[in-house]
Design a protein around this motif. Structure first.
Motif, PDB file in Angstrom:
ATOM      1  N   GLU A  74      -8.971 -65.319 -62.253  1.00  0.00           N
ATOM      2  CA  GLU A  74      -9.679 -65.520 -60.983  1.00  0.00           C
ATOM      3  C   GLU A  74      -9.151 -64.526 -59.958  1.00  0.00           C
ATOM      4  O   GLU A  74      -8.025 -64.657 -59.475  1.00  0.00           O
ATOM      5  N   LEU A  75      -9.968 -63.534 -59.651  1.00  0.00           N
ATOM      6  CA  LEU A  75      -9.547 -62.477 -58.730  1.00  0.00           C
ATOM      7  C   LEU A  75      -9.938 -62.844 -57.301  1.00  0.00           C
ATOM      8  O   LEU A  75     -10.994 -63.439 -57.068  1.00  0.00           O
ATOM      9  N   PRO A  76      -9.116 -62.464 -56.322  1.00  0.00           N
ATOM     10  CA  PRO A  76      -9.461 -62.748 -54.919  1.00  0.00           C
ATOM     11  C   PRO A  76     -10.589 -61.845 -54.440  1.00  0.00           C
ATOM     12  O   PRO A  76     -10.970 -60.883 -55.125  1.00  0.00           O
ATOM     13  N   GLU A  77     -11.097 -62.149 -53.281  1.00  0.00           N
ATOM     14  CA  GLU A  77     -12.128 -61.302 -52.668  1.00  0.00           C
ATOM     15  C   GLU A  77     -11.558 -59.901 -52.488  1.00  0.00           C
ATOM     16  O   GLU A  77     -10.475 -59.716 -51.929  1.00  0.00           O
ATOM     17  N   ARG A 118      -5.692 -56.667 -51.695  1.00  0.00           N
ATOM     18  CA  ARG A 118      -5.676 -55.404 -50.947  1.00  0.00           C
ATOM     19  C   ARG A 118      -6.397 -54.295 -51.698  1.00  0.00           C
ATOM     20  O   ARG A 118      -6.493 -53.163 -51.197  1.00  0.00           O
ATOM     21  N   ALA A 119      -6.888 -54.588 -52.909  1.00  0.00           N
ATOM     22  CA  ALA A 119      -7.563 -53.590 -53.729  1.00  0.00           C
ATOM     23  C   ALA A 119      -9.071 -53.770 -53.668  1.00  0.00           C
ATOM     24  O   ALA A 119      -9.578 -54.888 -53.493  1.00  0.00           O
ATOM     25  N   THR A 120      -9.806 -52.678 -53.798  1.00  0.00           N
ATOM     26  CA  THR A 120     -11.263 -52.767 -53.897  1.00  0.00           C
ATOM     27  C   THR A 120     -11.635 -53.360 -55.253  1.00  0.00           C
ATOM     28  O   THR A 120     -10.794 -53.520 -56.145  1.00  0.00           O
ATOM     29  N   ALA A 121     -12.908 -53.666 -55.432  1.00  0.00           N
ATOM     30  CA  ALA A 121     -13.353 -54.283 -56.684  1.00  0.00           C
ATOM     31  C   ALA A 121     -13.035 -53.402 -57.889  1.00  0.00           C
ATOM     32  O   ALA A 121     -12.552 -53.877 -58.921  1.00  0.00           O
TER      33      ALA A 121
END
Length: 514
Positions: A74-77, A118-121
């Motif tokens: 489950e990755l954050p936004e 803090r990373a883009t998709a």
């Protein structure tokens, strides 16, 4: 340097089939990683070069950070714009690597979530691949080492030898970009630092490897875990053990440490294999040895209940003398004097009949085959060549293709990895593995057209097909599997040919594989 620069380079490398373009893309990014940034001290710049080289190779400088697929489901936004730097990612992953003790699991989960937020998709997906070891981008030694040479304007041969002895490309890239040829020429074998293992080519049978000309050696080929042993009685840890991938496993194999401690040397580097044997001396299935060496739970108890046996077949350093450039016969003689009771079974002959008899004997004992070795060959670490040639019995099966996965990198645009199924007892097809090995460009072109014509539906990158095409595959072994419903999986399957003369009903059954 922004992480975005590395991930973009990685994606472009993965997308192109041109080796020259891959090398150029990597070289430019490596060169730019050595440009000092505001606030940098020399150590910061040096570390960034090393990290970028490892990232482009798809490896972690920390090797492990204690995070697996479960912690990344489950990755954050994601962030909207790229702002994360290579140095920030490196510091975060180093902190994860160093976490231990009570409460570390919760702390690790929070830190992983903070980093990914803090990373883009696209950066998130790249980081997941990096951490799990599943990053597929095509930047292996074949393009990364020439890229290091081009970025630093140094001879590629010098880079290759330095990486061979240093084990990993990151430190070599740093040395080359900082100092050119001089520091690369000073890279040497260091006891306690793993170097890349020598690898073997292959031949289909003994007759192809032993032609009756020069005398050759045949070593018993074990289906165990490759172990590089470093002995230094003056070090804080006198014995250290490394796998083929250079992962340290010293604390998992106390019985191997004990065996090496008894050798009459102060400093040595040895190459060998460890394997679990049954009470009758026959090798246990590879999975038993693999599970034993992977387990960190109570090594002393496992050494008592499931001990591994140590076999040695090469000696690379002995008490101040490097032996990697010496002929194999010199290394073997020194090894026999140092550890006569641990040397692997070996015969030396020019007679194909005697070689075949030895091969038949070891296979009858349950072993994997033989490795045919040139007594005059140096230790060519990290490379496959004519110096070592493995020969194993070829086991084959006719199976049905039930799905195909789109390729990446040089195989972009082709259907590549095929799903293999055998007939179950009820006649239904049961998946027993996948493979992308043994395919020429002509095969890839043909199978892309063939399987698109058989397509039934798609799930992500998988094209499901009507089960009509039979393929003959070779494989090394059948092992138990909890992944596939039939309970077995093929080990090292590779395509031999497509069988248009056989129908799916004539494919091999699950029972024969078992």
């Amino acid at each position: 340097m922004l992480l975005h620069r590395v991930t973009t380079t990685s994606e472009r490398v993965r997308a192109t089939r041109s080796r020259l373009e891959k090398v150029d893309l990597l070289a430019r990014t490596l060169r730019d990683s050595g440009t000092p940034e505001p606030g940098d001290d020399p150590a910061d710049t040096a570390r960034r070069i090393e990290v970028v080289a490892d990232y482009l190779a798809g490896t972690l400088p920390q090797r492990t950070v204690g995070v697996g697929w479960r912690g990344l489901r489950e990755l954050p936004e994601p962030a909207v714009e790229p702002a994360l730097t290579v140095s920030e990612v490196d510091r975060a992953l180093t902190a994860l690597h160093e976490l231990a003790g009570s409460g570390s699991a919760a702390t690790r989960a929070a830190q992983v979530r903070d980093l990914l937020a803090r990373a883009t998709a696209s950066e998130q997906q790249w980081l997941v691949g990096l951490v799990t070891g599943e990053l597929r981008q095509g930047a292996g030694d074949g393009v990364l080492l020439p890229a290091i040479a081009r970025a630093a304007d140094v001879p590629e041969a010098l880079v290759r030898r330095a990486v061979m002895l240093a084990g990993f490309p990151g430190p070599v890239a740093r040395a080359a970009l900082e100092g050119g040829e001089a520091p690369l020429q000073q890279v040497c074998l260091e006891v306690g630092r793993p170097l890349r293992p020598m690898l073997a080519g292959s031949e289909p049978d003994v007759a192809s490897a032993v032609d009756g000309g020069a005398e050759l050696a045949l070593d018993l080929k074990l289906d165990g875990i490759r172990v590089q042993v470093h002995l230094d009685r003056d070090a804080e840890v006198p014995v250290r053990l490394f796998t083929r991938s250079l992962e340290e496993i010293t604390d998992r194999l106390p019985e191997v440490v004990e065996a090496v401690t008894g050798l009459p040397a102060r400093r040595a580097v040895l190459d060998g294999e460890v394997i679990v044997l049954d009470p009758d001396g026959r090798p246990a299935p590879f999975q038993v040895t693999g599970a034993r060496t992977a387990s960190r739970t109570d090594p002393a108890e496992l050494a008592r209940t499931t001990p591994v046996t140590t076999y040695l077949f090469d000696l690379l350093h002995l008490d101040g003398r490097d032996l990697v450039d010496e002929p194999a016969s010199v290394r073997w003689e020194a090894l026999a004097g140092l550890a006569p009771d641990l040397v692997v079974d070996r015969v030396q002959t020019a007679d194909p009949a005697r070689a075949q008899a030895f091969f038949d004997e070891v296979v009858a004992r349950g072993h994997e085959g033989v490795v045919v070795k040139d007594p005059q060959a140096p230790y060519a670490a990290g490379r496959r060549g004519a110096g070592w040639v493995k020969v194993k019995p070829r086991r084959t099966a006719d199976l049905v293709v039930t799905g195909v996965e789109w390729g990446s990198g040089r195989r972009q645009g082709w259907l590549s990895t095929i799903h293999l199924a055998a007939r179950g007892e009820d006649g239904e097809l049961v998946m027993v593995g996948k493979t992308f090995k043994g395919m020429t460009d002509a095969t890839l072109t043909w199978q892309t057209e063939r399987f698109l014509a058989l397509e039934t539906h798609r799930e992500g990158h998988v094209v499901h097909v009507r089960p009509e095409q039979v393929v003959e595959v070779a494989y090394d072994a059948v092992q138990t599997s909890r992944r596939y419903p039939g309970g077995v999986a093929l080990r090292f399957a590779r395509v031999l040919r497509y069988r248009d003369d056989k129908s799916a009903e004539e494919a091999d059954g699950l029972g024969s594989l078992r």
